[in-house]
Design an enzyme around this catalytic site. Structure first.
Site, PDB file in Angstrom:
ATOM      1  N   SER A 197       0.774   9.448   1.662  1.00 46.42           N
ATOM      2  CA  SER A 197      -0.561  10.003   1.438  1.00 46.42           C
ATOM      3  C   SER A 197      -0.605  11.517   1.624  1.00 46.42           C
ATOM      4  CB  SER A 197      -1.567   9.367   2.399  1.00 46.42           C
ATOM      5  OG  SER A 197      -1.496   7.965   2.349  1.00 46.42           O
TER       6      SER A 197
HETATM    7  N1  SAH Z   1       0.022   5.708   4.934  1.00 48.37           N
HETATM    8  C1  SAH Z   1       1.110   5.461   4.034  1.00 48.37           C
HETATM    9  C2  SAH Z   1       0.525   5.103   2.685  1.00 48.37           C
HETATM   10  C3  SAH Z   1       1.463   4.387   1.804  1.00 48.37           C
HETATM   11  S1  SAH Z   1       0.776   3.965   0.239  1.00 48.37           S
HETATM   12  C4  SAH Z   1       1.969   6.713   3.944  1.00 48.37           C
HETATM   13  O1  SAH Z   1       1.427   7.790   4.111  1.00 48.37           O
HETATM   14  O2  SAH Z   1       3.164   6.615   3.679  1.00 48.37           O
HETATM   15  C5  SAH Z   1       0.032   2.421   0.580  1.00 48.37           C
HETATM   16  C6  SAH Z   1       0.949   1.303   0.986  1.00 48.37           C
HETATM   17  O3  SAH Z   1       0.165   0.106   1.046  1.00 48.37           O
HETATM   18  C7  SAH Z   1       2.094   1.011   0.025  1.00 48.37           C
HETATM   19  O4  SAH Z   1       3.300   1.095   0.711  1.00 48.37           O
HETATM   20  C8  SAH Z   1       1.816  -0.425  -0.455  1.00 48.37           C
HETATM   21  O5  SAH Z   1       2.991  -1.190  -0.652  1.00 48.37           O
HETATM   22  C9  SAH Z   1       0.990  -0.976   0.695  1.00 48.37           C
HETATM   23  N2  SAH Z   1       0.155  -2.120   0.337  1.00 48.37           N
HETATM   24  C10 SAH Z   1      -0.507  -2.360  -0.826  1.00 48.37           C
HETATM   25  N3  SAH Z   1      -1.176  -3.517  -0.760  1.00 48.37           N
HETATM   26  C11 SAH Z   1      -0.937  -4.047   0.471  1.00 48.37           C
HETATM   27  C12 SAH Z   1      -1.350  -5.232   1.134  1.00 48.37           C
HETATM   28  N4  SAH Z   1      -2.151  -6.121   0.578  1.00 48.37           N
HETATM   29  N5  SAH Z   1      -0.902  -5.426   2.400  1.00 48.37           N
HETATM   30  C13 SAH Z   1      -0.094  -4.547   3.016  1.00 48.37           C
HETATM   31  N6  SAH Z   1       0.330  -3.404   2.433  1.00 48.37           N
HETATM   32  C14 SAH Z   1      -0.083  -3.161   1.174  1.00 48.37           C
END
Ligand code: SAH
Length: 218
Positions: A62
């Site tokens: 993010s």
């Molecule tokens: N805060 C993280 C954001 C990653 S993007 C960072 O800064 O790195 C969002 C993440 O949510 C992705 O890795 C995706 O695989 C995950 N995601 C999407 N749907 C999900 C779900 N239903 N349960 C758990 N994780 C999920």
């Protein structure tokens, strides 16, 4: 010559201040956590640009300002037990772990979770717990045996507030959750009160989708 990562990190913190982040605990966490550990090697030189970057599996780390806004609005306390949905790179998990007591983080993609677990363990965090699975069902793990959380941070875009996450939020607790379609969403701060949910809008944002594998969990 490239600026040292430490200097770039200070510059990012100053940028966050200029953008309106005033919480000392949030700014302090950004000053401590090396974002270059959490980005792909080929993007390391861009680690301190205030923007999202690609990680594996078509996901993103993010944007720092977006994370800072969510952390500030959640009014995090050192005693808080926090549930994070979407571990991704693990960067936001590290920032949370700098501020609160315990972080329980859920990621549906095994590759990403295992990668984040390795980096966060190497970085020395022992207050982060991991689950690989669908965040729509919340924590659901025997250890640590939390049934409710002080704060919940959803870092992917949902279509609605997942019911199990509302159930797992303490009365008086707050949840930050982006809601909307792919591309553009609104960030909501949901506070659970004795009378129900108090829902406040906190601006526009753009996250990857929160994938719902099991529609009965919605
Ligand atoms: N805060 C993280 C954001 C990653 S993007 C960072 O800064 O790195 C969002 C993440 O949510 C992705 O890795 C995706 O695989 C995950 N995601 C999407 N749907 C999900 C779900 N239903 N349960 C758990 N994780 C999920």
């Amino acid at each position: 010559m490239r600026m040292r990562f430490e200097d770039q990190r200070i510059r990012l913190v100053n940028e966050l201040k200029l953008e309106g982040i005033t919480s000392p605990v949030v700014l302090n966490a950004f000053a401590k956590v090396p974002r270059e550990y959490y980005v792909l090697p080929e993007y390391r030189d861009y680690a301190y640009q205030n923007r999202p970057l690609p990680i594996k599996e078509g996901q993103t780390i993010s944007q720092p300002l977006m994370i800072a806004i969510m952390l500030q609005l959640l009014d995090l306390q050192p005693t808080d037990i926090v549930l994070e949905i979407g571990t991704g790179s693990g960067y936001q998990s590290a920032l949370l772990a700098e501020i609160v007591k315990e972080v329980c983080t859920v990621e549906r993609l095994e590759t990403l979770s295992l990668n984040a677990q390795k980096i966060l363990r190497n970085a020395g965090y022992n207050n982060i717990y991991f689950r690989i699975g669908d965040g729509y069902s919340g924590w659901q793990k025997a250890y640590p045996p939390h049934k409710e959380f002080d704060k919940i941070l959803v870092s992917a875009a949902a279509r609605e507030v997942p019911k199990h996450l509302v159930e797992q939020l303490k009365t008086g607790g707050k949840m930050a959750i982006p809601i909307g379609k792919t591309g553009f969403q609104i960030l909501y701060i949901v506070t659970k009160t004795e009378d129900g949910l108090d829902i406040a809008e906190a601006g526009g944002c753009s996250f990857v989708p929160l994938v719902c594998d099991d529609k009965t969990l919605r």
